[in-house]
Design an enzyme around this catalytic site. Structure first.
Site, PDB file in Angstrom:
ATOM      1  N   ASP A 212      30.969 -24.594  14.644  1.00 16.57           N
ATOM      2  CA  ASP A 212      30.248 -24.757  15.675  1.00 16.57           C
ATOM      3  C   ASP A 212      30.934 -24.066  16.607  1.00 16.57           C
ATOM      4  O   ASP A 212      32.129 -23.084  16.674  1.00 16.57           O
ATOM      5  CB  ASP A 212      30.481 -26.077  15.914  1.00 16.57           C
ATOM      6  CG  ASP A 212      32.025 -27.114  16.308  1.00 16.57           C
ATOM      7  OD1 ASP A 212      32.302 -26.645  15.572  1.00 16.57           O
ATOM      8  OD2 ASP A 212      32.639 -27.601  16.965  1.00 16.57           O
TER       9      ASP A 212
ATOM     10  N   GLU B 259      33.023 -29.330  14.411  1.00 17.33           N
ATOM     11  CA  GLU B 259      35.385 -29.454  15.057  1.00 17.33           C
ATOM     12  C   GLU B 259      35.095 -29.397  16.520  1.00 17.33           C
ATOM     13  O   GLU B 259      36.230 -30.517  16.260  1.00 17.33           O
ATOM     14  CB  GLU B 259      35.952 -28.332  13.881  1.00 17.33           C
ATOM     15  CG  GLU B 259      36.589 -28.384  13.982  1.00 17.33           C
ATOM     16  CD  GLU B 259      37.677 -28.362  15.190  1.00 17.33           C
ATOM     17  OE1 GLU B 259      38.696 -28.524  14.789  1.00 17.33           O
ATOM     18  OE2 GLU B 259      37.511 -27.342  15.977  1.00 17.33           O
ATOM     19  N   GLU B 260      34.705 -29.011  17.117  1.00 20.00           N
ATOM     20  CA  GLU B 260      35.108 -29.492  18.208  1.00 20.00           C
ATOM     21  C   GLU B 260      34.703 -30.616  19.251  1.00 20.00           C
ATOM     22  O   GLU B 260      35.036 -30.814  20.106  1.00 20.00           O
ATOM     23  CB  GLU B 260      34.816 -28.072  19.010  1.00 20.00           C
ATOM     24  CG  GLU B 260      34.323 -26.665  18.679  1.00 20.00           C
ATOM     25  CD  GLU B 260      35.828 -26.755  19.026  1.00 20.00           C
ATOM     26  OE1 GLU B 260      36.675 -27.104  19.639  1.00 20.00           O
ATOM     27  OE2 GLU B 260      36.507 -25.329  18.824  1.00 20.00           O
TER      28      GLU B 260
ATOM     29  N   HIS C  52      39.491 -20.427  23.135  1.00 23.22           N
ATOM     30  CA  HIS C  52      39.345 -21.320  24.103  1.00 23.22           C
ATOM     31  C   HIS C  52      38.835 -20.743  25.189  1.00 23.22           C
ATOM     32  O   HIS C  52      38.468 -21.556  26.765  1.00 23.22           O
ATOM     33  CB  HIS C  52      39.685 -23.200  24.517  1.00 23.22           C
ATOM     34  CG  HIS C  52      39.228 -23.836  22.984  1.00 23.22           C
ATOM     35  ND1 HIS C  52      39.018 -25.066  23.243  1.00 23.22           N
ATOM     36  CD2 HIS C  52      38.845 -23.517  21.763  1.00 23.22           C
ATOM     37  CE1 HIS C  52      38.443 -25.264  21.876  1.00 23.22           C
ATOM     38  NE2 HIS C  52      39.459 -24.758  21.060  1.00 23.22           N
TER      39      HIS C  52
END
Length: 433
Positions: A101, A167-168, A403
């Site tokens: 993702d 996963e995030e 990020h």
């Protein structure tokens, strides 16, 4: 001269593994595939998708695994893909995992394959970007799948490729990620003995591998603090109770939990308020403000203590001002725990992938990984590969950290990830067959 049992076993494994013609063949094929892996990475980088929405990403992965002759299951945990490659010889089942993702981040890099995708996330218009390197993880694992499928006749065991969504973190109100994949049978039929995973690091030089036995990454918990006051005109705050000012005091108070009440010499810990939401107009003191954030810990006792302190600090500060605070804490992801005996056993495999001098033992980090859910079920090893250009002496935050809109990695680091995953898989199989 004294020699520990761990060191003796590592030396034995190193000697045994170094002679494998299967390893040599696999690494040679990986080197020939490097340009294709980079091409895949650029495609996925240009076409990122958010958690539980990785429809086209999973479709491309599934189609490719099917073309390799694998048994492929789709729709696991909504958009996850599981491929099974059966070797020509009996042996253990080894699982390899990649997350797929992207993030709600608007890309700011000038690479020709930069993402132009936009969407709406929690009511906010935003770009979508692979700002954490999951595009590289997908591509590395597709490369590993290609190589192992080409040598499957000599492979002593079965490989389970797990391409994991979310996963995030799944969107609000949804399940997702590793935990849901496990619930839906990703570790069954066949059940792996062991699982390996990696993460690229923008702050680690290309060609380097970092590892940590035991607790390697932190547990991640999410908290929400709803501060309720009394609404009034902004010109006369004494007629109400200002939840904005109370929230500011709570934010400062939370930091003293870490700086003054937590034994940081034992393990690291973090409390971060990442979102503040409240108010509708410049001259109105609102009735309510909500703070949302994350707690990161590496020790269960410290985790419980910090949770209690967050509740106590928020409620008492609010009470002192005539407000109230409702605190909700949700445990999200457990500690990423590398089984020490497995880590010791597989260390020679990592060293052969990058060179002994390039494999570094590191301290635990306060990032979190839901790979930890897999490790709760079976032994696992999670490690980091370098993505920082060798000609740069700039820190990760200057280059563009994870990020962030400027996130950047050097694609020449992908081959190290392929070599590491191939060595781990083949070496484990040869030891356990």
């Amino acid at each position: 001269m004294k020699i520990t049992l761990t060191l003796f076993l590592a030396l034995c494994f190193s000697i045994a593994f170094s002679q494998s013609s299967l390893n040599k063949s696999a690494i040679s094929k990986a080197e020939n595939l490097e340009s294709q892996v980079i091409e895949w990475r650029r495609y996925f980088h240009e076409h990122p998708e958010l958690s539980n929405r990785e429809f086209e990403t999973s479709k491309k992965i599934a189609e490719y695994l099917t073309s390799l002759g694998m048994e492929v299951e789709t729709g696991v945990a909504k958009t996850g893909v599981v491929g099974i490659l059966k070797g020509g010889k009996p042996g253990p089942v080894v699982a390899l995992r990649a997350d797929i993702d992207g993030l709600p981040v608007t890309e700011r890099t000038d690479v020709p394959f930069a993402s132009k995708v936009t969407t709406e996330y929690e009511g906010v218009k935003t770009g979508v970007m692979h700002a954490c390197g999951h595009d590289t993880h997908i591509s590395i694992l597709m490369g590993v799948a290609t190589v192992l499928s080409e040598i499957k006749a000599q492979l002593p065991g079965t490989v389970k490729f797990i391409f994991q969504p979310a996963e995030e973190g799944a969107p609000a109100g949804e399940e997702g990620g590793a935990d849901l994949m496990i619930k839906e049978g990703a570790l069954e039929d066949p059940k792996p003995e062991v699982i390996f995973g990696l993460h690229i690091s923008a702050g680690t030089p290309v060609g380097q591998i970092n590892y940590k036995p035991g607790g390697a990454m932190a547990a991640s918990d999410r908290f929400s603090i709803k501060v309720k006051g009394k609404q009034t005109h902004g010109s006369s705050p004494w007629n109400g109770v200002d939840p904005v000012v109370v929230s500011a005091q709570i934010i400062n108070g939370l930091q003293t939990i870490i700086s003054r009440q937590t034994m940081l010499t034992k393990e690291a810990a973090v409390i971060t308020v990442g979102k503040i939401n409240g108010g509708v107009r410049f001259n109105i003191v609102p009735e309510e403000v909500t703070l949302t954030g994350t707690i990161r810990t590496l020790d269960e006792g410290m985790q419980n203590m910090i949770h209690n302190k967050v509740r106590l600090t928020a409620t008492k500060i609010a009470e002192s001002a005539g407000a109230t605070a409702e605190v909700t804490i949700q445990k999200m992801v457990p500690v990423t725990y590398n089984e020490p005996s497995l880590t010791d056993m597989m260390l020679p495999s990592l060293q052969r992938a990058a060179g002994q001098e390039n494999v570094k033992l590191i301290n635990a980090v306060t990032g979190a990984e839901d790979f930890s859910f897999f490790q709760e079920k079976i032994p696992g090893l999670y490690f980091f590969i370098g993505g920082q250009p060798l000609d740069s002496d700039k820190p990760e935050v200057t280059l563009g950290g994870h990020h962030t809109p400027d996130f950047y990695i050097d694609e020449s680091g992908l081959i190290t990830g392929m070599k590491a995953m191939l060595n781990l898989t083949i070496d484990y199989m040869q030891k356990k067959k």
